[in-house]
Motif scaffolding. Structure first.
Motif, PDB file in Angstrom:
ATOM      1  N   THR A 189       6.149 -16.015  -1.518  1.00 54.10           N
ATOM      2  CA  THR A 189       5.003 -15.110  -1.508  1.00 54.10           C
ATOM      3  C   THR A 189       4.133 -15.411  -0.306  1.00 54.10           C
ATOM      4  O   THR A 189       3.824 -16.579  -0.033  1.00 54.10           O
ATOM      5  CB  THR A 189       4.171 -15.260  -2.805  1.00 54.10           C
ATOM      6  OG1 THR A 189       4.999 -14.965  -3.932  1.00 54.10           O
ATOM      7  CG2 THR A 189       2.975 -14.331  -2.794  1.00 54.10           C
ATOM      8  N   GLN A 233       0.557 -13.949   1.937  1.00 50.82           N
ATOM      9  CA  GLN A 233      -0.607 -13.084   1.971  1.00 50.82           C
ATOM     10  C   GLN A 233      -0.666 -12.363   3.312  1.00 50.82           C
ATOM     11  O   GLN A 233      -0.532 -12.999   4.375  1.00 50.82           O
ATOM     12  CB  GLN A 233      -1.891 -13.889   1.755  1.00 50.82           C
ATOM     13  CG  GLN A 233      -3.129 -13.047   1.549  1.00 50.82           C
ATOM     14  CD  GLN A 233      -3.115 -12.274   0.243  1.00 50.82           C
ATOM     15  OE1 GLN A 233      -2.592 -12.760  -0.754  1.00 50.82           O
ATOM     16  NE2 GLN A 233      -3.673 -11.075   0.249  1.00 50.82           N
ATOM     17  N   ASP A 285       7.635 -11.592  -1.321  1.00 48.40           N
ATOM     18  CA  ASP A 285       6.520 -10.746  -1.745  1.00 48.40           C
ATOM     19  C   ASP A 285       5.386 -10.873  -0.732  1.00 48.40           C
ATOM     20  O   ASP A 285       4.798 -11.947  -0.585  1.00 48.40           O
ATOM     21  CB  ASP A 285       6.010 -11.160  -3.129  1.00 48.40           C
ATOM     22  CG  ASP A 285       6.887 -10.659  -4.258  1.00 48.40           C
ATOM     23  OD1 ASP A 285       7.801  -9.850  -3.996  1.00 48.40           O
ATOM     24  OD2 ASP A 285       6.662 -11.086  -5.407  1.00 48.40           O
ATOM     25  N   TYR A 286       5.098  -9.777  -0.043  1.00 47.11           N
ATOM     26  CA  TYR A 286       3.962  -9.725   0.866  1.00 47.11           C
ATOM     27  C   TYR A 286       2.808  -9.041   0.126  1.00 47.11           C
ATOM     28  O   TYR A 286       2.909  -7.875  -0.257  1.00 47.11           O
ATOM     29  CB  TYR A 286       4.312  -8.948   2.127  1.00 47.11           C
ATOM     30  CG  TYR A 286       5.355  -9.632   2.979  1.00 47.11           C
ATOM     31  CD1 TYR A 286       5.012 -10.695   3.808  1.00 47.11           C
ATOM     32  CD2 TYR A 286       6.691  -9.221   2.951  1.00 47.11           C
ATOM     33  CE1 TYR A 286       5.969 -11.336   4.590  1.00 47.11           C
ATOM     34  CE2 TYR A 286       7.654  -9.853   3.732  1.00 47.11           C
ATOM     35  CZ  TYR A 286       7.282 -10.913   4.542  1.00 47.11           C
ATOM     36  OH  TYR A 286       8.229 -11.541   5.307  1.00 47.11           O
ATOM     37  N   ARG A 287       1.714  -9.773  -0.085  1.00 43.48           N
ATOM     38  CA  ARG A 287       0.606  -9.260  -0.866  1.00 43.48           C
ATOM     39  C   ARG A 287      -0.580  -8.933   0.037  1.00 43.48           C
ATOM     40  O   ARG A 287      -0.910  -9.697   0.945  1.00 43.48           O
ATOM     41  CB  ARG A 287       0.199 -10.267  -1.940  1.00 43.48           C
ATOM     42  CG  ARG A 287       1.281 -10.423  -3.004  1.00 43.48           C
ATOM     43  CD  ARG A 287       0.863 -11.313  -4.129  1.00 43.48           C
ATOM     44  NE  ARG A 287       1.912 -11.394  -5.149  1.00 43.48           N
ATOM     45  CZ  ARG A 287       1.925 -12.235  -6.157  1.00 43.48           C
ATOM     46  NH1 ARG A 287       0.928 -13.097  -6.304  1.00 43.48           N
ATOM     47  NH2 ARG A 287       2.909 -12.234  -7.035  1.00 43.48           N
ATOM     48  N   GLU A 302      -4.660  -6.943  -0.005  1.00 49.74           N
ATOM     49  CA  GLU A 302      -5.760  -6.344  -0.741  1.00 49.74           C
ATOM     50  C   GLU A 302      -6.053  -4.959  -0.181  1.00 49.74           C
ATOM     51  O   GLU A 302      -6.121  -4.763   1.037  1.00 49.74           O
ATOM     52  CB  GLU A 302      -7.014  -7.220  -0.638  1.00 49.74           C
ATOM     53  CG  GLU A 302      -6.855  -8.618  -1.211  1.00 49.74           C
ATOM     54  CD  GLU A 302      -6.581  -8.616  -2.697  1.00 49.74           C
ATOM     55  OE1 GLU A 302      -7.202  -7.789  -3.414  1.00 49.74           O
ATOM     56  OE2 GLU A 302      -5.748  -9.430  -3.141  1.00 49.74           O
ATOM     57  N   PRO A 343      -1.107  -3.380  -8.293  1.00 49.76           N
ATOM     58  CA  PRO A 343      -1.692  -4.648  -8.754  1.00 49.76           C
ATOM     59  C   PRO A 343      -1.250  -5.030 -10.164  1.00 49.76           C
ATOM     60  O   PRO A 343      -1.209  -4.188 -11.061  1.00 49.76           O
ATOM     61  CB  PRO A 343      -3.202  -4.376  -8.712  1.00 49.76           C
ATOM     62  CG  PRO A 343      -3.352  -3.325  -7.650  1.00 49.76           C
ATOM     63  CD  PRO A 343      -2.143  -2.458  -7.786  1.00 49.76           C
ATOM     64  N   SER A 392      -4.584  -6.165  -5.518  1.00 47.06           N
ATOM     65  CA  SER A 392      -3.576  -6.791  -4.660  1.00 47.06           C
ATOM     66  C   SER A 392      -2.236  -6.078  -4.833  1.00 47.06           C
ATOM     67  O   SER A 392      -1.599  -6.185  -5.886  1.00 47.06           O
ATOM     68  CB  SER A 392      -3.433  -8.276  -5.021  1.00 47.06           C
ATOM     69  OG  SER A 392      -2.478  -8.901  -4.191  1.00 47.06           O
ATOM     70  N   TYR A 393      -1.832  -5.336  -3.807  1.00 44.44           N
ATOM     71  CA  TYR A 393      -0.551  -4.628  -3.815  1.00 44.44           C
ATOM     72  C   TYR A 393       0.528  -5.539  -3.222  1.00 44.44           C
ATOM     73  O   TYR A 393       0.244  -6.372  -2.354  1.00 44.44           O
ATOM     74  CB  TYR A 393      -0.650  -3.329  -3.028  1.00 44.44           C
ATOM     75  CG  TYR A 393      -1.471  -2.273  -3.740  1.00 44.44           C
ATOM     76  CD1 TYR A 393      -0.850  -1.262  -4.473  1.00 44.44           C
ATOM     77  CD2 TYR A 393      -2.864  -2.309  -3.720  1.00 44.44           C
ATOM     78  CE1 TYR A 393      -1.596  -0.306  -5.152  1.00 44.44           C
ATOM     79  CE2 TYR A 393      -3.611  -1.356  -4.394  1.00 44.44           C
ATOM     80  CZ  TYR A 393      -2.969  -0.362  -5.104  1.00 44.44           C
ATOM     81  OH  TYR A 393      -3.711   0.570  -5.785  1.00 44.44           O
ATOM     82  N   THR A 394       1.764  -5.362  -3.688  1.00 38.86           N
ATOM     83  CA  THR A 394       2.871  -6.205  -3.254  1.00 38.86           C
ATOM     84  C   THR A 394       3.939  -5.369  -2.573  1.00 38.86           C
ATOM     85  O   THR A 394       4.404  -4.369  -3.133  1.00 38.86           O
ATOM     86  CB  THR A 394       3.506  -6.941  -4.448  1.00 38.86           C
ATOM     87  OG1 THR A 394       2.527  -7.782  -5.061  1.00 38.86           O
ATOM     88  CG2 THR A 394       4.684  -7.800  -4.003  1.00 38.86           C
ATOM     89  N   ARG A 433       7.587  -5.924  -1.631  1.00 43.25           N
ATOM     90  CA  ARG A 433       8.678  -6.870  -1.920  1.00 43.25           C
ATOM     91  C   ARG A 433       9.901  -6.523  -1.073  1.00 43.25           C
ATOM     92  O   ARG A 433      10.458  -5.429  -1.172  1.00 43.25           O
ATOM     93  CB  ARG A 433       9.041  -6.829  -3.401  1.00 43.25           C
ATOM     94  CG  ARG A 433      10.234  -7.693  -3.774  1.00 43.25           C
ATOM     95  CD  ARG A 433      10.373  -7.827  -5.278  1.00 43.25           C
ATOM     96  NE  ARG A 433       9.238  -8.594  -5.823  1.00 43.25           N
ATOM     97  CZ  ARG A 433       9.048  -8.803  -7.118  1.00 43.25           C
ATOM     98  NH1 ARG A 433       9.890  -8.303  -8.008  1.00 43.25           N
ATOM     99  NH2 ARG A 433       8.011  -9.516  -7.519  1.00 43.25           N
TER     100      ARG A 433
END
Length: 247
Positions: free
Chosen positions: A30, A32, A55-57, A59, A84, A109-111, A113
């Motif tokens: 993961t 950010q 997973d790239y998260r 905001e 989120p 927080s959107y992911t 993937r």
């Protein structure tokens, strides 16, 4: 304000399988996502092999537009977009292609993937990718408690008891819908909560259903003060103006 609202959901709602299911936990990473300075986008380069996924998260806010594209050395190297706190993807790259652009229905927080499709993962293939992620547009800020009273201890301005119906369950069930109003003009996020924990979020902009966290497009019809919203062929909701606009 507590209203009884009838909602018909004509959907077999399924949770999409996690890419690389069954892989060891160390195959997941993961990261950010942050934009430099005043930039609205960033470019990320990476490599995957086998059941690995990243997973790239990031905001983002309701009303903003998220745009994601991938170029890769392996055509089975894809990405999904998850809203989120959800594993129910609002975009599935393996069926929808290498680019996504859509308005976001809620804050959080959107992911993004990035993964290899299961057949390629089983063959232990690899893929080198370049991912471009951008967020643009002015957020639709929620009304403050001074502007519209909140339900105590929550970010919601009102709730309603609703009735949901799915084709795999002929019995009508009661559940809750909550609204975050983002203006006095019918701009709001409606969150519907189904039994089993499934949630659906729909963004209204000036009284018109404009976006959701479903992978299917939003269409709607209006009769009187009732909005009948369809998300693809599988889901339908009837949401009255009073929940969106308030009394």
């Amino acid at each position: 304000m507590k209203t009884i609202v009838a909602i018909t959901a004509l959907a077999c709602i399924s949770i999409l399988p996690t890419p690389g299911a069954g892989a060891a936990s160390q195959d997941k990473r993961t990261e950010q996502v942050r934009f430099a300075g005043n930039a609205a986008s960033t470019i990320i380069r990476g490599k995957l092999k086998g059941y690995q996924y990243i997973d790239y998260r990031l905001e983002a806010k309701a009303g903003q537009t998220l745009a994601v594209t991938i170029t890769t050395t392996n055509p089975q190297n894809c990405f999904n977009v998850n809203p989120p706190e959800s594993e129910q993807s609002m975009f599935v790259g393996s069926t929808s292609g290498n680019s996504f652009r859509g308005m976001l229905p809620d804050d959080g927080s959107y992911t993004v993937r990035v993964y290899l499709m299961r057949a390629a993962a089983r063959r232990n293939e690899s893929g080198s990718f370049t991912l471009k992620i951008g967020v643009t547009g002015k957020p639709l800020a929620a009304l403050s408690a001074k502007e519209d009273a909140l339900i105590s201890g929550t970010p919601f301005h009102a709730s309603a008891t609703i009735v949901a119906r799915h084709p795999f369950d002929p019995k009508a069930v009661s559940c809750e819908a909550f609204v975050i109003r983002r203006g006095t003009d019918g701009t709001a996020t409606v969150e519907t909560r189904f039994a089993g924990g499934m949630k659906r979020k729909i963004l209204f902009v000036k009284g018109i259903p404009a976006a959701s966290d479903a992978p299917d497009p939003v269409t709607y019809t209006k009769k009187g003060d009732l909005n009948t919203i369809s998300l693809g062929d599988d889901e339908r909701y009837e949401i009255p103006d009073v929940l969106v606009f308030g009394d």
